[in-house]
Enzyme design. Structure first.
Site, PDB file in Angstrom:
ATOM      1  N   LYS A  59      44.383  32.666  40.480  1.00 33.10           N
ATOM      2  CA  LYS A  59      43.441  33.419  39.646  1.00 33.10           C
ATOM      3  C   LYS A  59      42.200  33.889  40.406  1.00 33.10           C
ATOM      4  CE  LYS A  59      45.338  33.044  35.436  1.00 33.10           C
ATOM      5  NZ  LYS A  59      45.558  34.173  34.508  1.00 33.10           N
ATOM      6  N   SER A 313      51.962  28.606  41.275  1.00 39.17           N
ATOM      7  CA  SER A 313      50.747  29.352  40.951  1.00 39.17           C
ATOM      8  C   SER A 313      49.477  28.519  40.814  1.00 39.17           C
ATOM      9  CB  SER A 313      50.958  30.171  39.669  1.00 39.17           C
ATOM     10  OG  SER A 313      51.257  29.318  38.576  1.00 39.17           O
TER      11      SER A 313
END
Length: 329
Positions: A59, A313
């Site tokens: 992110k 992720s």
């Protein structure tokens, strides 16, 4: 090749934007490693370890691209974001580095490690009652109306999509060096579709498969229906807090449908098995949501070949919860 994207309200993200984001990110962050992993069936896949980013998740990419494109007037008014933790940390990290005030709307049941890290990066945290059904978007809208801050959406924002897509630019270059080939398939965790959308723009020749937790499969159902479909009422509890999105946004849906993205879901048990495998074989701490793509490959739901890349992720997990998972037989 990438197909034309249907018109929506915001400007659409582009591959050129992804390339620009990748250039910006390369100036401040080292590349995360692309690691080979031999599966129990003998097949080798490649794992992009985004769990090793400074904020523990990919992110940071979208947040940096978005905030660095704000003009001086926007920077002076600050930013507001909504997140269960990983986007929160990416925005907070970027805002601190750029001297921008950041307020993050987070659920009161977010993992303690994510709440603590977001505050440590200097952001103001405003909690909302997710179990009680309070609207996080309404809380954010009120904050924005009060001070004129810019919303940095976790997935439904063209800059954020382009920033996340820089992951694909990196992994494609790394795989070319390591194997002499481009990625044929990218298997990625999916919440609202920001990362999946960015990867499709970055690697238009690769098949992108988005993986969601069972019961939170709005993207899977939306792509099958040909229109945006929300999760069913009273969705099940999931350890994949980073993937608890009620519905994707039109901008993401447009990119995903235009690029032929596929999607499927995995069980909580399959996610835990993937976390254990990543820890045992790669020595990586991967959070439940971050292991969803690996879970799909390990369970046999997503196909593999020698040029399949799996995105790990995120790695922001409470130590006690992770210890319980890896101690399972």
């Amino acid at each position: 090749m990438t197909k034309p994207i249907p018109s929506v309200d915001l400007r659409m993200p582009t591959r050129e934007g992804v390339m620009r984001a990748a250039d910006k990110i390369a100036q401040i962050l080292p590349q995360t490693p692309l690691l080979p992993l031999e599966m129990p069936n003998g097949a080798t896949i490649w794992c992009k370890a985004e769990s090793l980013q400074p904020v523990g998740a990919f992110k940071i990419r979208g947040a940096w691209h978005r905030l660095t494109d704000l003009d001086e007037a926007q920077r002076a008014k600050g930013v507001v974001a909504v997140s269960s933790g990983n986007h929160a940390q990416g925005v907070a990290w970027s805002a601190r580095r750029l001297g921008i005030a950041a307020t993050i709307v987070m659920p009161n049941d977010a993992p303690a490690v994510k709440l603590a890290a977001t505050r440590e990066f200097g952001a103001e945290v405003v909690l909302y009652d997710r179990p009680g059904g309070e609207s996080r978007d309404a809380v954010a809208a009120e904050l924005i109306a009060r001070n004129g801050a810019t919303l940095v959406h976790a997935f439904g924002d063209p800059w954020v999509i382009e920033g996340q897509g820089s992951t694909g630019i990196e992994l494609a270059a790394q795989l070319q060096v390591l194997t002499g080939s481009a990625p044929s398939r990218i298997v990625t965790p999916c919440g609202g579709g920001g990362l999946a959308s960015g990867l499709a723009l970055a690697c238009p020749e690769a098949e992108v498969i988005a993986i969601e937790p069972d019961g939170w499969d709005d993207v899977t159902r939306s792509l099958a229906a040909g229109q945006i479909v929300a999760v069913e009422p009273n969705p099940p509890t999931t350890a994949c807090d980073a993937l608890q999105t009620l519905a994707t946004y039109p901008i993401n849906f447009a990119v995903m449908t235009a690029n032929g993205i596929k999607a499927l879901s995995v069980s909580e048990e399959e996610v835990r098995a993937a976390q254990r495998l990543a820890f045992a074989r790669l020595r990586l701490v991967v959070e439940p949501g971050g292991a969803a793509g690996l879970a799909a490959v390990l369970s046999g739901k997503a196909p593999t070949d020698g040029a399949t890349v799996v995105i790990l992720s995120g790695g922001n997990v409470d130590p006690e919860a992770f210890a319980a998972v890896i101690s399972e037989a």
